[in-house]
Design a protein around this motif. Structure first.
Motif, mmCIF file in Angstrom:
data_model
loop_
_atom_site.group_PDB
_atom_site.id
_atom_site.type_symbol
_atom_site.label_atom_id
_atom_site.label_comp_id
_atom_site.label_asym_id
_atom_site.label_seq_id
_atom_site.Cartn_x
_atom_site.Cartn_y
_atom_site.Cartn_z
ATOM 1 N N ASN A 109 30.984 113.439 25.045
ATOM 2 C CA ASN A 109 29.826 114.327 25.111
ATOM 3 C C ASN A 109 30.005 115.403 24.046
ATOM 4 O O ASN A 109 30.816 116.306 24.207
ATOM 5 C CB ASN A 109 29.740 114.975 26.498
ATOM 6 N N TRP A 110 29.254 115.267 22.958
ATOM 7 C CA TRP A 110 29.410 116.222 21.865
ATOM 8 C C TRP A 110 28.424 117.369 22.043
ATOM 9 O O TRP A 110 27.221 117.157 22.213
ATOM 10 C CB TRP A 110 29.166 115.533 20.525
ATOM 11 N N ASP A 111 28.945 118.579 22.031
ATOM 12 C CA ASP A 111 28.114 119.762 22.163
ATOM 13 C C ASP A 111 27.831 120.319 20.769
ATOM 14 O O ASP A 111 28.729 120.837 20.117
ATOM 15 C CB ASP A 111 28.833 120.819 23.015
ATOM 16 N N PRO A 112 26.584 120.196 20.280
ATOM 17 C CA PRO A 112 26.274 120.659 18.921
ATOM 18 C C PRO A 112 26.360 122.176 18.776
ATOM 19 O O PRO A 112 26.513 122.677 17.675
ATOM 20 C CB PRO A 112 24.836 120.163 18.694
ATOM 21 N N ALA B 101 33.856 118.401 21.821
ATOM 22 C CA ALA B 101 33.579 117.475 22.917
ATOM 23 C C ALA B 101 33.818 118.180 24.243
ATOM 24 O O ALA B 101 34.730 119.001 24.366
ATOM 25 C CB ALA B 101 34.498 116.251 22.808
ATOM 26 N N ILE B 102 33.000 117.874 25.244
ATOM 27 C CA ILE B 102 33.161 118.464 26.562
ATOM 28 C C ILE B 102 33.242 117.345 27.602
ATOM 29 O O ILE B 102 32.808 116.218 27.362
ATOM 30 C CB ILE B 102 32.017 119.437 26.908
#
Length: 311
Positions: A182-185, A190-191
């Motif tokens: 889950n990439w947080d822009p 990643a989270i």
């Protein structure tokens, strides 16, 4: 004169203070006695404790007090967990809500880290206060934090975390692999799945023609509203139904159900990915639902967890 009613709000803090001042929660130090210890599962320093923590810690306290009364050399080790990304998120949200009109990039790394440590002291103190109010008989002189003490970076906690991490890596229990994350822009990292809020939103199906490669054609059945085949037509393309056409550039294949007669002759053939022109295979996988959309789905492993498994 004794009050007619028991007032826990007055009695409990007074009794707890007396217990703590008299060292009732510390190990006896009697090395001839059997040792007994519990390491408190460290709560995240980002918030406050909830009912689950209250139950969990009460049960631990029962065991600790029981074994202490049995004469064992008892330690209940308290501590909190840094929860780095979640802590960063909380602090940045606070900064935004305060109207400071400044971001972590504006502050610079050192200043932002100082801000995070300030929040840790505030939030961690609230958690300790809750545990004490609950009556937890932890040895607070040994309170630990998973990131250690920034004033003593060579402390045992940091060394212990590093040691365990290296040992788990050597055993293959921690490893590097190609995985979908889950990439947080916003945070540029990643989270975990636990920090993702999954929401369903109304969508739309797009039907896209993927040209068949190598001059392949096939007879595609045309059905009426009742599902009966009324005619067939020669096609040199396969129609892919998708709700996310913008991910097309990352497609690595097109999947059809292995028992779908419409596409049986196409399994193992190739299509040319529109716009990109890359050849990608047509595969058989039960993930494709013959009754959903066109029955053919695009596979984008870098976008969707189900697609990653198929890929």
């Amino acid at each position: 004169m004794l009050d007619q009613r028991f007032d826990p709000a007055e009695a409990e803090p007074r009794l707890y203070k007396a217990w703590e001042e008299n060292g009732c929660f510390k190990p006896s130090g009697d090395t001839s006695a059997q040792a007994y210890s519990i390491v408190i599962p460290p709560p995240n320093v980002t918030g406050v404790l909830h009912m689950g923590h209250a139950l969990n810690n009460t049960l631990q306290d029962v065991l600790i007090r029981f074994e202490r009364m049995r004469g064992k050399n008892v330690l209940w080790q308290p501590g909190t967990d840094h929860a780095g990304i979640a802590t960063q998120m909380v602090v940045e949200r606070q900064m935004a809500e305060s109207g400071e009109n400044i971001t972590r990039r504006d502050m610079g790394r050192e200043a932002f880290v100082d801000r995070v440590w300030e929040w840790k002291e505030e939030s961690g103190g609230a958690i300790v206060g809750q545990l004490k109010r609950l009556g937890a008989s932890c040895d607070w002189s040994k309170e630990a934090f998973t990131m250690g003490d920034r004033n003593h970076p060579d402390n045992n906690m940091m060394r212990a975390v590093t040691k365990v991490f290296v040992e788990l890596h050597k055993k293959g229990l921690i490893y590097r692999d190609k995985r979908l994350v889950n990439w947080d822009p916003h945070f540029q990292t990643a989270i975990s799945d636990l920090e993702v809020d999954q929401r369903e939103v109304p969508g739309h199906y797009w039907h896209l023609r993927y040209p068949l490669a190598d001059g392949v054609t096939y007879m595609h059945p045309i059905k009426d509203e009742d599902g009966n085949t009324v005619e067939t037509e020669m096609r040199d393309y396969i129609v892919v139904a998708t709700s996310r056409p913008e991910t097309m550039l990352g497609d690595t294949g097109v999947a059809v159900h292995p028992e779908d007669p419409r596409y049986a002759g196409l399994i193992g053939k190739f299509v040319e990915l529109p716009i990109v022109g890359r050849r990608i295979p047509i595969i058989a996988d039960e993930y494709a639902d013959p009754d959903k959309g066109s029955g053919a789905v695009k596979i984008t492993p870098a976008h969707d967890f189900n697609d990653f498994e198929v890929g």
